[in-house]
Design a protein around this motif. Structure first.
Motif: not given
Length: 90
Positions: A5-10
């Motif tokens: 569950q990685l996201d951009i800006g993480q």
């Protein structure tokens, strides 16, 4: 769907390789196994590091200003990434 569950800006920490222990932002998600990371210093926005997800440790921090700039297509500079990471180190 990403297993971690990685996201951009993480904000993530590299767990393997010469970048081990350093903080980075995820600036692009390639697929469920690979992402591009950058910190504005050793890994620039123009040439981000392709990294396997399993070699990253996810921190529960998503920088909204970095995420918004990347998703809107604004120009993200290396100095901006460095400044945002510096805020986290305080």
């Amino acid at each position: 769907m990403l297993s971690y569950q990685l996201d951009i800006g993480q904000v993530v920490t590299a767990c393997a390789g010469r970048d081990e222990g350093k903080l980075f932002f995820i600036i692009n998600i390639i697929d469920s196994q690979y992402v591009h990371i950058a910190d504005g210093k050793s890994r620039k926005v123009d040439s981000p590091k392709l990294k396997k997800v399993k070699h990253l440790k996810k921190l529960n921090i998503i920088n909204d200003s970095v995420r918004a700039k990347i998703l809107s297509g604004e120009n993200v500079t290396d100095s901006f990434l460095r400044a945002e990471l510096k805020k986290l180190n305080k």
